[in-house]
Design a protein around this motif. Structure first.
Motif, short mmCIF file in Angstrom:
data_model
loop_
_atom_site.label_atom_id
_atom_site.label_comp_id
_atom_site.label_asym_id
_atom_site.label_seq_id
_atom_site.Cartn_x
_atom_site.Cartn_y
_atom_site.Cartn_z
N VAL A 102 0.84 -1.20 0.00
CA VAL A 102 0.00 0.00 0.00
C VAL A 102 0.88 1.25 0.00
CG1 VAL A 102 -1.76 1.30 1.25
CG2 VAL A 102 -1.84 -1.22 1.22
N HIS A 103 0.62 2.15 -0.95
CA HIS A 103 1.38 3.40 -1.08
C HIS A 103 0.45 4.56 -0.75
CE1 HIS A 103 4.71 1.36 -3.31
NE2 HIS A 103 3.71 0.55 -3.66
N SER A 104 0.66 5.21 0.38
CA SER A 104 -0.23 6.28 0.84
C SER A 104 0.06 7.60 0.13
CB SER A 104 -0.10 6.45 2.35
OG SER A 104 1.22 6.83 2.69
N GLY A 105 -0.84 8.56 0.33
CA GLY A 105 -0.64 9.89 -0.22
C GLY A 105 -0.74 9.96 -1.73
N SER A 106 -1.45 8.99 -2.33
CA SER A 106 -1.58 8.91 -3.79
C SER A 106 -0.22 8.99 -4.48
CB SER A 106 -2.52 10.02 -4.31
OG SER A 106 -3.08 9.65 -5.55
N ALA A 107 0.74 8.26 -3.93
CA ALA A 107 2.10 8.29 -4.46
C ALA A 107 2.22 7.74 -5.87
CB ALA A 107 3.02 7.49 -3.52
N LEU A 108 1.27 6.88 -6.26
CA LEU A 108 1.37 6.22 -7.57
C LEU A 108 0.45 6.80 -8.63
CD1 LEU A 108 1.53 2.48 -6.41
CD2 LEU A 108 3.41 4.10 -6.76
N ILE A 109 -0.52 7.61 -8.22
CA ILE A 109 -1.49 8.17 -9.17
C ILE A 109 -1.65 9.67 -8.92
CG2 ILE A 109 -3.88 8.18 -9.98
CD1 ILE A 109 -4.12 5.28 -9.16
N LYS A 110 -1.47 10.46 -9.95
CA LYS A 110 -1.70 11.90 -9.84
C LYS A 110 -2.92 12.35 -10.63
CE LYS A 110 1.88 12.21 -7.27
NZ LYS A 110 1.65 12.29 -5.80
N GLY A 111 -3.46 11.46 -11.46
CA GLY A 111 -4.62 11.80 -12.26
C GLY A 111 -5.84 10.99 -11.87
N ASN A 112 -6.60 10.57 -12.86
CA ASN A 112 -7.85 9.84 -12.66
C ASN A 112 -7.56 8.40 -12.23
OD1 ASN A 112 -10.27 8.39 -12.98
ND2 ASN A 112 -10.97 9.74 -14.62
N PRO A 113 -8.02 7.98 -11.04
CA PRO A 113 -7.75 6.61 -10.59
C PRO A 113 -8.42 5.53 -11.44
CG PRO A 113 -9.27 7.72 -9.10
CD PRO A 113 -8.74 8.77 -10.03
N LEU A 114 -9.61 5.83 -11.97
CA LEU A 114 -10.28 4.86 -12.85
C LEU A 114 -9.42 4.56 -14.07
CD1 LEU A 114 -14.08 5.83 -13.03
CD2 LEU A 114 -13.12 3.66 -12.23
N LYS A 115 -8.88 5.60 -14.68
CA LYS A 115 -8.05 5.45 -15.87
C LYS A 115 -6.74 4.74 -15.54
CE LYS A 115 -6.36 8.01 -19.89
NZ LYS A 115 -5.07 7.30 -19.96
N ALA A 116 -6.16 5.08 -14.39
CA ALA A 116 -4.88 4.48 -14.01
C ALA A 116 -5.00 2.97 -13.83
CB ALA A 116 -4.36 5.13 -12.74
N VAL A 117 -6.10 2.53 -13.21
CA VAL A 117 -6.31 1.10 -13.02
C VAL A 117 -6.70 0.43 -14.34
CG1 VAL A 117 -7.71 -0.66 -11.85
CG2 VAL A 117 -6.88 1.32 -10.59
N LYS A 118 -7.51 1.09 -15.13
CA LYS A 118 -7.91 0.55 -16.43
C LYS A 118 -6.69 0.26 -17.29
CE LYS A 118 -10.27 1.72 -20.74
NZ LYS A 118 -10.95 2.78 -21.52
N ASP A 119 -5.75 1.19 -17.32
CA ASP A 119 -4.56 1.04 -18.17
C ASP A 119 -3.49 0.16 -17.54
OD1 ASP A 119 -5.82 2.76 -19.90
OD2 ASP A 119 -4.68 4.54 -19.29
N GLY A 120 -3.68 -0.21 -16.26
CA GLY A 120 -2.67 -1.03 -15.61
C GLY A 120 -1.49 -0.23 -15.11
N THR A 121 -1.64 1.11 -15.05
CA THR A 121 -0.58 1.94 -14.48
C THR A 121 -0.31 1.50 -13.05
OG1 THR A 121 -1.27 3.81 -15.85
CG2 THR A 121 0.12 4.30 -13.93
N VAL A 122 -1.40 1.11 -12.37
CA VAL A 122 -1.31 0.53 -11.03
C VAL A 122 -2.33 -0.60 -10.97
CG1 VAL A 122 -2.97 2.15 -10.03
CG2 VAL A 122 -1.28 1.06 -8.56
N ALA A 123 -2.00 -1.66 -10.23
CA ALA A 123 -2.90 -2.81 -10.18
C ALA A 123 -4.16 -2.52 -9.39
CB ALA A 123 -2.16 -4.00 -9.56
N MET A 124 -4.03 -1.74 -8.32
CA MET A 124 -5.16 -1.48 -7.43
C MET A 124 -5.11 -0.05 -6.92
SD MET A 124 -4.69 -4.93 -5.10
CE MET A 124 -6.31 -4.90 -4.36
#
Length: 318
Positions: free
Chosen positions: A57-79
């Motif tokens: 778990v990475h707190s503070g939105s360390a892995l996503i700066k934009g839309n979380p739906l898009k990030a997971v859809k594209d596999g930028t992050v698994a969860m």
């Protein structure tokens, strides 16, 4: 095609002899109770899969700066977790939990969530992901410099709101809604760009709002949801036992977090008081005036809603 290829490479690197390593982006700080819930979820998944799935778990939105739906859809992050009402791409259904004054208690909020769950799951699938669990925030209240005792006290306020519904509410009440990322709220209160906020006791605690505002009115505006999703390609790469174990962990965390939120609310309110903020219930006059606004907003919301959403509210009112 290129993004799909990258996802395949990411999946291959995450898996080794049936084991899987995944990252979960948590939007809020390490101390936030939603983040703590995500960490407990990761611990349970590791336990129930005998260590074959390890979630970091990475707190503070360390892995996503934009839309979380898009990030997971594209596999930028698994969860990721996501604040559902503020997540673009979810359509009208993502606004259900943030409709003003529909739910009057945690039990009401849970009932509304259960009735809405299939629609949330359907939307998640459209974005190539699976909804694992959702938990409400403490009820949204109104932080302000001055006391709010009637609708007249909203006149001229500059309020940070978190979605279309809350913006419409503030504007109809006589104030001015301002859209701001959460990270800019405290500094904007300091500079006077805004002088009030619609948010929960927990967020006010995390934001140390007592340093810039003096009043918190428990209007019980809404019980908005925070959800955790997983990319469907990652999900489908798990074997049946791993999927079953993850769903077991999700079910347990959802149940425990819906209880934990009540404690979080009380603890946060006590800390607000301890630091000098005046916490008060909404007056009967104010409640009556707010209900009138709520009815208008719900009517407008349902006017162009699809049959599934209308069915949710028909069942909810029974």
């Amino acid at each position: 095609m290129f993004k799909k290829s990258l996802l395949i490479v990411s999946l291959a690197s995450a898996m080794f002899a049936g084991d899987m390593k995944m990252d979960l982006n948590a939007k809020y700080s390490e101390s936030n109770f939603h983040t703590q819930g995500a960490k407990k979820f990761a611990t349970l998944v590791k336990e129930y899969t005998n260590g074959s799935i390890k979630i970091t778990v990475h707190s503070g939105s360390a892995l996503i700066k934009g839309n979380p739906l898009k990030a997971v859809k594209d596999g930028t992050v698994a969860m990721t977790d996501m604040f559902i009402p503020f997540t673009s791409g979810g359509g009208k259904v993502f606004g259900i939990s943030a409709l003003p004054f529909i739910a009057n208690s945690y039990d009401d909020a849970y009932k509304l969530y259960q009735l809405s769950k299939k629609s949330y799951e359907k939307t998640a699938r459209k974005w190539n992901q699976k909804l694992l669990y959702s938990v409400t925030w403490p009820a949204s209240g109104f932080y302000s410099k001055n006391e709010i005792n009637s609708i007249a006290d909203f006149k001229g306020v500059k309020t940070r709101t978190y979605d279309k519904n809350s913006a419409s509410f503030v504007n109809l009440a006589g104030g001015n809604a301002v859209a701001l990322p959460w990270g800019e709220v405290y500094s904007s209160l300091r500079t006077g760009m805004v002088d009030s906020v619609v948010t929960s006791s927990s967020s006010g605690k995390d934001g140390k709002f007592w340093e810039v505002l003096g009043n918190y009115t428990k209007i019980n505006y809404a019980y908005p949801l925070q959800a955790v999703t997983i990319n469907l390609d990652y999900w489908n790469a798990l074997d049946k036992n791993q999927q079953k174990a993850m769903l077991k962990a999700a079910k347990e965390i959802e149940k425990s977090q819906w209880e934990a939120v009540k404690i979080e609310d009380e603890t946060s309110l006590e800390l607000l008081r301890k630091n000098g903020m005046k916490v008060q219930e909404a007056s009967p006059e104010l409640k009556k005036e707010l209900d009138e606004i709520a009815l208008k907003l719900l009517t407008e919301y349902l006017d162009d809603a699809n049959k599934d959403i209308k069915k949710i509210f028909k069942e909810y009112r029974k």
